[in-house]
Scaffold this active site. Structure first.
Site, PDB file in Angstrom:
ATOM      1  N   LYS A 126       0.861  -1.190   0.000  1.00 28.97           N
ATOM      2  CA  LYS A 126       0.000   0.000   0.000  1.00 28.97           C
ATOM      3  C   LYS A 126       0.890   1.230   0.000  1.00 28.97           C
ATOM      4  O   LYS A 126       2.029   1.173   0.484  1.00 28.97           O
ATOM      5  CB  LYS A 126      -0.870   0.011   1.253  1.00 28.97           C
ATOM      6  CG  LYS A 126      -2.106   0.870   1.130  1.00 28.97           C
ATOM      7  CD  LYS A 126      -3.242   0.104   0.495  1.00 28.97           C
ATOM      8  CE  LYS A 126      -4.435   0.957   0.173  1.00 28.97           C
ATOM      9  NZ  LYS A 126      -5.583   0.122  -0.221  1.00 28.97           N
ATOM     10  N   ASP A 166      -6.892   4.241  -4.594  1.00 28.81           N
ATOM     11  CA  ASP A 166      -7.598   4.095  -3.313  1.00 28.81           C
ATOM     12  C   ASP A 166      -8.260   5.464  -3.100  1.00 28.81           C
ATOM     13  O   ASP A 166      -8.454   6.202  -4.086  1.00 28.81           O
ATOM     14  CB  ASP A 166      -6.608   3.728  -2.187  1.00 28.81           C
ATOM     15  CG  ASP A 166      -7.305   3.276  -0.908  1.00 28.81           C
ATOM     16  OD1 ASP A 166      -7.730   2.114  -0.848  1.00 28.81           O
ATOM     17  OD2 ASP A 166      -7.446   4.074   0.041  1.00 28.81           O
TER      18      ASP A 166
HETATM   19  O1  2IT Z   1      -8.045  -1.467  -0.907  1.00 27.04           O
HETATM   20  C1  2IT Z   1      -7.906  -1.999  -2.026  1.00 27.04           C
HETATM   21  O2  2IT Z   1      -7.986  -3.213  -2.187  1.00 27.04           O
HETATM   22  C2  2IT Z   1      -7.642  -1.112  -3.163  1.00 27.04           C
HETATM   23  N1  2IT Z   1      -7.571   0.093  -2.979  1.00 27.04           N
HETATM   24  C3  2IT Z   1      -7.427  -1.680  -4.533  1.00 27.04           C
HETATM   25  C4  2IT Z   1      -6.036  -2.183  -4.694  1.00 27.04           C
HETATM   26  C5  2IT Z   1      -5.668  -2.617  -6.096  1.00 27.04           C
HETATM   27  O3  2IT Z   1      -4.486  -2.949  -6.270  1.00 27.04           O
HETATM   28  O4  2IT Z   1      -6.511  -2.637  -6.985  1.00 27.04           O
END
Ligand code: 2IT
Length: 445
Positions: A126, A166
């Site tokens: 993340k 996100d």
């Molecule tokens: O919280 C999540 O799963 C997302 N923001 C999507 C992450 C992604 O790599 O598509």
């Protein structure tokens, strides 16, 4: 709290002082996993949980950029590369003033289990920044994204780490980030997901988190021979996740009556449908970060500073941010006859709220319910590797099947009695096993 969990948490807290969201996410997972580890000593001996709570790598960096007035701005950028046991690091970027190390570590940690649940080969990561998109011009957003990528590019790659969106990062931001990555590397690769449909994006990716959440909640209802038909649904948020959820709930015959923003919530008794759902996209694009505009446009009540959980509803789906539904909200929902809370936001409920909801009604955690977003990101990666694009039907079919599989795996590990499922336990263990086994296979790294 179990003694083993207590001792373990004391160490985690000591080593990661002040990171309260991270502590919360680790506690929720270890409460489910500890008893399972006790029964499976191979995981205990290999110290899998102790290794999992330590990110493989975490970078923070300066993001300097120039605003429209010519003034220099400085933000902090992050990428937490948490686990690559089952695939390249994968997870979104959050641009929000609240972003700090604790929040991104909680999100990255959750992402490990979520990505594992999808059944696709994706590790957990993340990132993001404390940049506040509210009130920024399009050019300011572009310059910020470019500056952010000027550092991030050296840490990511299609086989290393694949970020996505996100909160605060949607199609526009992914476009600017991708443009700069391509310029720096001179390579057109699937290094980000959530790309535009003409340049490597997947159909259904924008809808995927919401659609997947509703598919998951439908499976929960099906266990009780029930469905969304005729149900009144309270949603929070008004962004991409709430939008996708609203579309699918309407399709399945449910009625969405609330949305919320940092400014408060709206109540639309006639249901949020058709052009009202379209309007949600306009609100997101405006960079105002407020939902009061909806109330003004459609002449419905707006409640300043309120969350939507005291509205009478059958189903509640938090779609905004962490800890947006607490113990009091859970009590109110139960009192008002709510039968199901499906968390589409990440860690939308506090631990005590989630426990009460599991005990009294039906509840499922974000890492299971919202996995559809990253699942379609995984499908975007597959399409990029093959240099092919699948149809809406193909992607939606796979998304639906993945959500059913996640639901079934959660029931398998979380079944408490004939008509009771602990989805927290189920999702945590189901997500853990695959990652833990990969770590055992790969030695002490
Ligand atoms: O919280 C999540 O799963 C997302 N923001 C999507 C992450 C992604 O790599 O598509």
């Amino acid at each position: 709290m179990d003694e083993n969990v207590k001792t373990f948490m004391e160490k985690v807290i000591e080593k990661n002082p002040g990171e309260k969201e991270f502590h919360q996410a680790v506690q929720e997972v270890s409460e489910s996993i500890m008893p399972f580890i006790e029964k499976n000593p191979k995981y205990k001996k290999a110290k899998i949980l102790e290794r999992l709570v330590e990110p493989e790598r975490a970078v923070t960096f300066r993001v300097a950029w120039v605003d429209d007035k010519g003034e220099i701005q400085v933000n902090r950028g992050y990428r937490i590369e948490f686990s690559s046991a089952i695939g390249p690091y994968k997870g979104g970027l959050r641009f929000h003033p609240s972003v700090n190390l604790s929040i991104l570590k909680f999100l990255g940690f959750e992402q490990i289990f979520k990505n594992s649940l999808t059944g696709l080969p994706m590790g957990g990561g993340k990132g993001g920044s404390d940049f506040n998109p509210r009130g920024k011009s399009d050019m300011e957003i572009m310059r910020f994204c470019q500056s952010f990528m000027m550092e991030l590019f050296r840490h990511i790659g299609p086989n290393t780490d694949v970020p996505a969106g996100d909160i605060g990062v949607g199609g526009r931001e992914i476009g600017y980030l991708f443009g700069m990555y391509k310029k720096l590397r001179n390579e057109f690769t699937g290094v980000l997901t959530g790309k535009g449909i003409n340049w490597g994006g997947s159909l259904i990716r924008p809808e995927a988190t919401g659609f997947g959440g509703v598919y998951f909640a439908s499976e929960m209802l099906k266990l009780k021979n029930d469905s969304f038909k005729g149900k009144t649904v309270a949603l929070s948020g008004f962004g991409n996740v709430a939008w996708g959820s609203a579309i699918k709930i309407n399709e399945l015959g449910g009625k969405v009556v609330t949305l919320s923003g940092p400014d408060g919530c709206i109540y639309d008794k006639d249901g949020i449908k058709a052009e009202k759902i379209e309007y949600m996209l306009e609100m997101r694009a405006s960079n105002n970060d407020r939902v009061e505009d909806y109330a003004k446009k459609f002449g419905v009540p707006f409640y300043a500073g309120k969350r939507p959980w005291d509205v009478k509803c059958d189903i509640a789906m938090p779609c905004a941010t962490q800890n947006e539904l607490d113990l009091n909200d859970a009590k109110t929902l139960i009192k008002n006859g709510c039968i199901l809370v499906a968390e589409v936001s990440n860690m939308g409920c506090t631990i005590d709220a989630a426990k009460l909801l599991t005990e009294k009604i039906m509840y499922a955690p974000g890492k299971a319910v919202n996995a559809g977003g990253v699942a379609v990101s995984g499908l975007e990666m597959s399409q990029n590797s093959m240099r092919l694009n699948w149809t809406i039907e193909e992607v939606d079919k796979q998304l639906h099947q993945i959500m059913k599989n996640i639901h079934d795996a959660s029931v398998r590990y979380g079944r408490v009695s004939k008509d009771k499922v602990d989805y927290i336990k189920g999702a945590n263990i189901a997500g853990f096993v695959k990652v833990a086994d990969a770590m055992l296979d790969q030695g002490i790294v």
